[in-house]
Design a protein around this motif. Structure first.
Motif, PDB file in Angstrom:
ATOM      1  N   ALA A   8      -5.656   3.457  -5.137  1.00  0.00           N
ATOM      2  CA  ALA A   8      -6.305   3.223  -3.939  1.00  0.00           C
ATOM      3  C   ALA A   8      -7.573   3.632  -3.841  1.00  0.00           C
ATOM      4  N   ALA A   9      -8.303   2.575  -2.880  1.00  0.00           N
ATOM      5  CA  ALA A   9      -9.600   3.189  -2.705  1.00  0.00           C
ATOM      6  C   ALA A   9      -9.483   4.343  -1.506  1.00  0.00           C
ATOM      7  N   PRO A  10     -10.530   5.400  -1.717  1.00  0.00           N
ATOM      8  CA  PRO A  10     -10.578   6.421  -0.721  1.00  0.00           C
ATOM      9  C   PRO A  10     -11.015   5.789   0.677  1.00  0.00           C
ATOM     10  N   PRO A  11     -10.468   6.611   1.787  1.00  0.00           N
ATOM     11  CA  PRO A  11     -10.788   5.940   2.956  1.00  0.00           C
ATOM     12  C   PRO A  11     -12.322   6.314   3.336  1.00  0.00           C
ATOM     13  N   PRO A  12     -13.007   5.425   3.824  1.00  0.00           N
ATOM     14  CA  PRO A  12     -14.565   5.508   4.209  1.00  0.00           C
ATOM     15  C   PRO A  12     -14.638   6.795   4.975  1.00  0.00           C
TER      16      PRO A  12
ATOM     17  N   VAL B  63       0.649  -1.266  -0.042  1.00  0.00           N
ATOM     18  CA  VAL B  63       0.184   0.130  -0.048  1.00  0.00           C
ATOM     19  C   VAL B  63       0.836   1.203  -0.096  1.00  0.00           C
ATOM     20  N   HIS B  64       0.564   2.047  -0.742  1.00  0.00           N
ATOM     21  CA  HIS B  64       1.097   3.552  -1.142  1.00  0.00           C
ATOM     22  C   HIS B  64       0.173   4.648  -0.682  1.00  0.00           C
ATOM     23  N   PRO B  65       0.698   5.801  -0.631  1.00  0.00           N
ATOM     24  CA  PRO B  65      -0.287   6.941  -0.090  1.00  0.00           C
ATOM     25  C   PRO B  65      -1.373   6.987  -1.255  1.00  0.00           C
ATOM     26  N   ARG B  66      -1.464   6.822  -2.470  1.00  0.00           N
ATOM     27  CA  ARG B  66      -2.365   6.641  -3.299  1.00  0.00           C
ATOM     28  C   ARG B  66      -2.550   5.681  -4.414  1.00  0.00           C
ATOM     29  N   THR B  67      -1.986   4.726  -3.851  1.00  0.00           N
ATOM     30  CA  THR B  67      -1.974   3.512  -5.015  1.00  0.00           C
ATOM     31  C   THR B  67      -1.730   2.119  -4.056  1.00  0.00           C
ATOM     32  N   VAL B  68      -2.267   1.333  -4.841  1.00  0.00           N
ATOM     33  CA  VAL B  68      -2.007  -0.131  -4.099  1.00  0.00           C
ATOM     34  C   VAL B  68      -1.033  -0.960  -5.474  1.00  0.00           C
ATOM     35  N   MET B  69      -0.281  -1.844  -4.776  1.00  0.00           N
ATOM     36  CA  MET B  69       0.359  -2.782  -5.922  1.00  0.00           C
ATOM     37  C   MET B  69       0.556  -4.250  -5.726  1.00  0.00           C
ATOM     38  N   LEU B  70       0.504  -4.638  -6.688  1.00  0.00           N
ATOM     39  CA  LEU B  70       0.262  -6.412  -6.577  1.00  0.00           C
ATOM     40  C   LEU B  70       1.664  -6.879  -7.268  1.00  0.00           C
ATOM     41  N   THR B  71       2.536  -7.450  -6.720  1.00  0.00           N
ATOM     42  CA  THR B  71       3.763  -7.905  -7.399  1.00  0.00           C
ATOM     43  C   THR B  71       3.740  -9.250  -7.517  1.00  0.00           C
ATOM     44  N   VAL B  72       3.973  -9.948  -8.777  1.00  0.00           N
ATOM     45  CA  VAL B  72       4.376 -11.435  -9.056  1.00  0.00           C
ATOM     46  C   VAL B  72       5.764 -11.746  -9.487  1.00  0.00           C
ATOM     47  N   GLU B  73       6.268 -12.237  -8.773  1.00  0.00           N
ATOM     48  CA  GLU B  73       7.798 -12.631  -9.414  1.00  0.00           C
ATOM     49  C   GLU B  73       7.927 -14.220  -9.440  1.00  0.00           C
ATOM     50  N   ASN B  74       8.738 -14.628 -10.198  1.00  0.00           N
ATOM     51  CA  ASN B  74       8.986 -16.149 -10.424  1.00  0.00           C
ATOM     52  C   ASN B  74      10.554 -16.279 -11.107  1.00  0.00           C
ATOM     53  N   THR B  75      11.196 -17.164 -10.515  1.00  0.00           N
ATOM     54  CA  THR B  75      12.433 -17.655 -11.013  1.00  0.00           C
ATOM     55  C   THR B  75      11.995 -18.284 -12.289  1.00  0.00           C
ATOM     56  N   GLY B  76      13.177 -18.674 -13.166  1.00  0.00           N
ATOM     57  CA  GLY B  76      13.092 -19.061 -14.451  1.00  0.00           C
ATOM     58  C   GLY B  76      14.224 -18.843 -15.447  1.00  0.00           C
ATOM     59  N   GLU B  77      13.945 -18.866 -16.674  1.00  0.00           N
ATOM     60  CA  GLU B  77      15.169 -18.419 -17.627  1.00  0.00           C
ATOM     61  C   GLU B  77      15.312 -17.046 -17.768  1.00  0.00           C
ATOM     62  N   ALA B  78      16.438 -16.473 -17.979  1.00  0.00           N
ATOM     63  CA  ALA B  78      16.834 -15.181 -18.259  1.00  0.00           C
ATOM     64  C   ALA B  78      16.142 -14.580 -19.286  1.00  0.00           C
ATOM     65  N   LEU B  79      15.506 -13.735 -19.502  1.00  0.00           N
ATOM     66  CA  LEU B  79      14.803 -13.036 -20.234  1.00  0.00           C
ATOM     67  C   LEU B  79      15.549 -11.587 -20.573  1.00  0.00           C
ATOM     68  N   SER B  80      15.384 -11.187 -21.884  1.00  0.00           N
ATOM     69  CA  SER B  80      15.774  -9.980 -22.380  1.00  0.00           C
ATOM     70  C   SER B  80      14.774  -8.619 -22.303  1.00  0.00           C
ATOM     71  N   ARG B  81      15.175  -7.594 -22.329  1.00  0.00           N
ATOM     72  CA  ARG B  81      14.192  -6.680 -22.088  1.00  0.00           C
ATOM     73  C   ARG B  81      13.459  -6.551 -23.652  1.00  0.00           C
ATOM     74  N   GLN B  82      14.155  -6.825 -24.634  1.00  0.00           N
ATOM     75  CA  GLN B  82      13.388  -7.024 -25.889  1.00  0.00           C
ATOM     76  C   GLN B  82      12.202  -7.883 -25.933  1.00  0.00           C
ATOM     77  N   VAL B  83      12.441  -9.135 -25.192  1.00  0.00           N
ATOM     78  CA  VAL B  83      11.254 -10.311 -25.119  1.00  0.00           C
ATOM     79  C   VAL B  83      10.364  -9.698 -24.303  1.00  0.00           C
ATOM     80  N   VAL B  84      10.778  -9.086 -23.140  1.00  0.00           N
ATOM     81  CA  VAL B  84       9.756  -8.676 -22.054  1.00  0.00           C
ATOM     82  C   VAL B  84       8.744  -7.606 -22.833  1.00  0.00           C
ATOM     83  N   SER B  85       9.268  -6.630 -23.489  1.00  0.00           N
ATOM     84  CA  SER B  85       8.528  -5.744 -24.220  1.00  0.00           C
ATOM     85  C   SER B  85       7.574  -6.159 -25.073  1.00  0.00           C
ATOM     86  N   THR B  86       7.670  -7.478 -25.532  1.00  0.00           N
ATOM     87  CA  THR B  86       6.500  -7.802 -26.520  1.00  0.00           C
ATOM     88  C   THR B  86       5.719  -8.934 -25.997  1.00  0.00           C
ATOM     89  N   ILE B  87       5.963  -9.600 -24.771  1.00  0.00           N
ATOM     90  CA  ILE B  87       5.035 -10.528 -24.188  1.00  0.00           C
ATOM     91  C   ILE B  87       3.670 -10.166 -23.916  1.00  0.00           C
TER      92      ILE B  87
END
Length: 363
Positions: free
Chosen positions: A356-360, A278-302
């Motif tokens: 982020a959702a506004p406070p009640p 949670v951040h002041p105005r946003t919320v974040m969901l992060t999903v990480e995984n191990t695996g093969e090394a990926l180039s930035r070019q491949v990541v930009s197209t998937i």
């Protein structure tokens, strides 16, 4: 819509300029007249007798005033027409570009020169809209072509299997039914993914208060058997992350991310990390995984539709190539941002940032 013909804006501005100039001239002449009447005596005594100066002044001033007003009228009409044409010239270019866009030409740009003003601000905004619209249309055309190709493949396979079965009546029908079932399942998955993607793009969903951390837990629990089957470890942590959106779409988004992280992982002893913050105005969901090394070019197209990434397909779980495209559309439909970063140790880090959702409110 059909409209009755009316007076042009240029003529309206011309009449406005001329009318204002006539009014200003009339006020000025009236002020001069009042000044003269105030300081010029009505009559004076001369050796020749009494002279009425104000009467003589009226006879001398009235024709001159009429001539001045007539000159101001002609000058206002001619000058106003020229000035109005010069002022409305950028609007003519904008109208021309609008008509070209209405006829399907989205590559034209106004590119209005000069310093910043209202017309140039309008032209720049229109150019920006054309750029985004052209990119969106090109993306939709690519998507339609790819979708047609992807849908044609299972249909062609089904047709081939049916032709073989019709020509070879002694063929084992059990094997044929299994293959047809597999191909039909893939076609259904692709169709459902296309419908989900269209729904997210159109933003046709109800927004409610949801918690990303609970959604992450639900998606992880659903896919835990798949992770265990592949010998992977799934770790989930984080804070309560309230936002506003569609629970079903956000669950689909999170499920796609976790599923990708499981499928595109190491062959054994891989790990998936799912975290919320949670951040002041946003919320974040992060999903990480191990695996093969990926180039930035491949990541930009998937994240593009039907782009699965070189060497990232695993047997039996290749998907339909719309997983991250759906994630991207759902994120944008919720006014969020999607960031993909290759991990130095191999694998991928995907971050979804939502408002982020506004406070009640306290009553």
């Amino acid at each position: 819509m059909d409209r009755e013909p009316g007076v042009s804006v240029r003529l309206k501005l011309t009449l406005s300029y001329a009318g204002f100039l006539m009014l200003a001239g009339a006020v000025l002449l009236a002020a001069v007249w009042v000044f003269l009447l105030r300081y010029v005596p009505e009559t004076i005594y001369t050796p020749r007798g009494i002279q009425t100066l104000q009467a003589d002044l009226v006879r001398a001033f009235a024709p001159a005033a009429v001539a001045v007003l007539a000159f101001l009228l002609m000058f206002g009409l001619v000058g106003g027409w020229i000035l109005a044409g010069a002022m409305l010239a950028p609007l003519t270019r904008i109208t021309h570009a609008t008509r070209l866009a209405a006829n399907g030409s989205l590559s034209h740009r106004i590119m209005l020169e000069g310093r910043e003003d209202e017309f140039r601000e309008l032209a720049d905004a229109f150019d920006t809209m054309l750029t985004r619209l052209e990119a969106h249309v090109a993306e939709q055309q690519r998507f339609a072509a790819n979708a047609s190709h992807e849908l044609r493949t299972p249909l062609a396979i089904t047709q081939t299997l049916l032709d073989v079965a019709r020509n070879d009546l002694n063929r084992d029908t059990g094997e044929l039914v299994d293959r047809l079932h597999f191909v039909n399942t893939r076609a259904i998955e692709l169709t459902e993914a296309l419908l989900l993607l269209s729904r997210a793009d159109q933003r046709s969903f109800t927004r409610d208060h949801v918690d990303l951390s609970l959604i992450a837990e639900e998606a992880t629990e659903t896919l835990l058997p798949l992770a265990e089957k592949r010998g992977l470890t799934v770790e989930i942590s984080g804070d309560v992350a309230p936002t506003i959106g569609s629970h079903a779409l956000l669950l689909q988004m999170t499920t796609n991310l976790v599923h990708n992280a499981i499928v595109h992982n190491l062959a054994e002893q891989g790990t998936v990390w799912v975290t919320t913050s949670v951040h002041p105005r946003t919320v974040m969901l992060t999903v990480e995984n191990t695996g093969e090394a990926l180039s930035r070019q491949v990541v930009s197209t998937i994240v593009e539709p039907f782009q699965r990434g070189t060497g990232r397909i695993r047997d039996g779980h290749a998907g339909v190539g719309l997983g991250l495209a759906i994630v991207k559309s759902i994120t944008q439909a919720h006014d969020g941002t999607l960031t993909l970063t290759p991990r130095l140790a191999g694998g991928l880090r995907v971050t979804v940032q939502l408002p982020a959702a506004p406070p009640p409110t306290v009553r």
